[in-house]
Scaffold this active site. Structure first.
Site, PDB file in Angstrom:
ATOM      1  N   TYR A  56       0.832  -1.208   0.000  1.00 45.78           N
ATOM      2  CA  TYR A  56       0.000   0.000   0.000  1.00 45.78           C
ATOM      3  C   TYR A  56       0.866   1.257   0.000  1.00 45.78           C
ATOM      4  O   TYR A  56       1.842   1.373   0.742  1.00 45.78           O
ATOM      5  CB  TYR A  56      -0.913   0.026   1.237  1.00 45.78           C
ATOM      6  CG  TYR A  56      -1.640   1.346   1.407  1.00 45.78           C
ATOM      7  CD1 TYR A  56      -2.745   1.658   0.627  1.00 45.78           C
ATOM      8  CD2 TYR A  56      -1.175   2.292   2.313  1.00 45.78           C
ATOM      9  CE1 TYR A  56      -3.391   2.879   0.758  1.00 45.78           C
ATOM     10  CE2 TYR A  56      -1.809   3.521   2.453  1.00 45.78           C
ATOM     11  CZ  TYR A  56      -2.917   3.806   1.666  1.00 45.78           C
ATOM     12  OH  TYR A  56      -3.537   5.023   1.785  1.00 45.78           O
ATOM     13  N   GLY A  97      -5.587   5.746   0.169  1.00 46.53           N
ATOM     14  CA  GLY A  97      -6.925   5.778   0.712  1.00 46.53           C
ATOM     15  C   GLY A  97      -7.860   4.917  -0.120  1.00 46.53           C
ATOM     16  O   GLY A  97      -7.533   3.773  -0.488  1.00 46.53           O
TER      17      GLY A  97
END
Length: 520
Positions: free
Chosen positions: A49, A56
């Site tokens: 990530y 987000g």
């Protein structure tokens, strides 16, 4: 830094520019190892990530490693959305130190050059312009830390050694540095953590600890002026209700009051009643005092316990790793989680804020009683002995203290329960810890202004009553105050005196001689 751990006093010294932050060799090796592990994961095109994905709710977009620098740059750009007046120099320095400590734990994967540059900025006293508002503290302090990342990249404005704001690119030229190119996990490692909140909270912790100690000295002087009963300070009372703070306050006040000639002395033997013709005898002296005197160990002791609870939360957070994802090179593992979620600091800051406001209220109530000629044991109204009425003494200053308490009360609604979903409901709960920490910081500023007013009032009263009869601690306090403000003989503007004494009270170096009175 000692074994990767920073104390609250140390981070305050760093924030004030009185101590240089360094990393141990173990920390440096840990940073290098984590960065090498990250680079290997990127080469293997591992899904991480914020490194190979968007951010987000946009993490559904996978990003090729060749786009790394642009991905990190765009993270900083879209988060540089802060508003409001800049954070203070100590707050920004504390934030930077906290971020360096967190990255130095070796679980973030930041480039070692980034960590070293953070340390170099602190040593050079170069700070970025960081707007104070715009973070909800949920995915860490994204917005303020993004302004730091922007400045490290040679954009935005900075201040060198407390000077005027200048372009970051110009400051880099003056220092002979090249702006950093953020790539890999550099930007997200910088912005994705609680370092703004914990930096401010760390300074709140040390400021609050000193405020209680100063309040203890002021309580002693106040009790002496009103000829209070020393009995209420007896340590045996605290032993039967053994909250740590209350016991500490009993010990302090009992020890410090020993040399006082103004307090009503405690007698171990009970006092017998006089003979009474009608079975009662009215209008005799009270055997105990009003609560601002008698309950001082309980009132300030409860505050001390809250301050210590807050400080312990900050100590843990200050030396924690708070970004996402987290790297565990020894286990060949990347874990996605939520260490950036600042709930602990939010709760602690709100709890502290309540205690600070209550401490301010105690001070204002002491000022009110000791300036009231109906209740202050013969002292003049508002401590003005010269043509009272023609001169008003500290009347206006007492009103200022009241106004400050009223304003503090209006800011007492907890921030930590005000969660508002944001970020396309990805951040569907947010802790708002940064707002809570900033509010507590403001409360500390107001508190020191009220304590300054109280100090000026009490020292004036001590000179009127006879300073030679005071305890040694109160005499030292009086002498200290008089180095910052002269006696009030005739009415004069007091704003400058209040500001000067308030500033001195909040300065750890200025009050060091007073702190020694409590912790020799």
């Amino acid at each position: 830094m000692h074994d990767g751990r920073l104390t609250l006093d140390e981070i305050e010294a760093i924030a004030l520019g009185n101590l240089v932050l360094t990393l141990s060799e173990n920390d440096r090796r840990a940073v290098e190892k984590a960065h090498e592990f990250l680079c290997g994961a990127i080469e293997r095109r591992q899904l991480i990530y914020g490194v190979t994905t968007g951010y987000g709710p946009l993490a559904t977009t996978y990003v090729d490693p060749t786009q790394s620098a642009l991905l990190q740059k765009n993270l900083v750009y879209h988060l540089c959305s802060g508003v409001g007046e800049p954070l203070s120099r100590p707050h920004v320095r504390a934030m930077m130190a906290a971020r360096a400590i967190s990255l130095g734990r070796g679980h973030s994967g930041a480039n070692p050059a980034l960590v070293e540059r953070l340390l170099a900025w602190l040593q050079a006293d170069l700070i970025p312009e960081v707007p104070s508002r715009g973070t909800v503290g949920a995915s860490g302090d994204l917005t303020p830390l993004a302004h730091l990342a922007r400045a490290l990249s040679g954009e935005g404005r900075v201040s060198l050694k407390g000077g005027e704001w200048m372009e970051s690119a110009l400051a880099h030229q003056q220092l002979g540095w090249q702006p950093l190119l953020l790539q890999g996990k550099d930007a997200i490692s910088l912005v994705n953590g609680t370092s703004t909140t914990v930096g401010i909270a760390a300074l709140n912790a040390t400021g609050a600890q000193r405020a209680i100690k100063l309040s203890t000295l002021l309580v002693l002087l106040y009790t002496e002026l009103l000829e209070g009963h020393r009995e209420a300070f007896h340590p045996a009372i605290g032993e039967l209700r053994p909250h740590p703070g209350q016991r500490k306050l009993h010990q302090w006040l009992w020890s410090l009051s020993k040399s006082s000639q103004l307090l009503t002395a405690w007698q171990a033997a009970s006092v017998p009643l006089p003979e009474m013709e009608n079975g009662i005898e009215q209008h005799r002296p009270l055997p105990q005092d009003a609560y601002t005197l008698r309950c001082a160990p309980q009132a300030l002791g409860a505050v001390w316990d809250v301050v210590e609870q807050h400080a312990q939360t900050v100590r843990i957070e200050l030396n924690a790793v708070t970004d996402n994802p987290l790297l565990f090179p020894d286990n060949d593992t990347v874990l996605h989680g939520g260490n950036f979620f600042g709930q602990h600091l939010a709760f602690a800051s709100d709890h502290l804020n309540n205690a600070l406001i209550q401490m301010a209220l105690y001070s204002e109530r002491r000022i009110a009683r000791v300036t009231d000629p109906l209740r202050n044991k013969g002292l003049p109204a508002f401590m003005q002995p010269c043509d009272t009425g023609l001169h008003s003494g500290f009347m206006g200053a007492q009103v200022t203290a009241t106004a400050l308490v009223a304003e503090l009360r209006s800011q007492a609604i907890p921030a930590s329960i005000q969660s508002i979903p944001t970020n396309a409901d990805n951040q569907d709960i947010v802790p708002l810890g940064t707002i809570a920490a900033r509010r507590a910081s403001t409360s500390i500023d107001y508190l020191y202004q009220i304590l300054a007013i109280e100090a000026l009032v009490l020292v004036q009263g001590a000179e009127l009553k006879g300073a030679n009869l005071l305890s040694q601690a109160s005499q030292s306090l009086c002498a200290w105050v008089r180095t910052h403000a002269p006696t009030l003989e005739q009415d004069r503007p007091l704003a400058e005196d209040i500001a000067r004494v308030s500033h001195a009270l909040s300065d750890p170096e200025e009050v060091a001689s007073l702190m020694v009175l409590l912790d020799p």
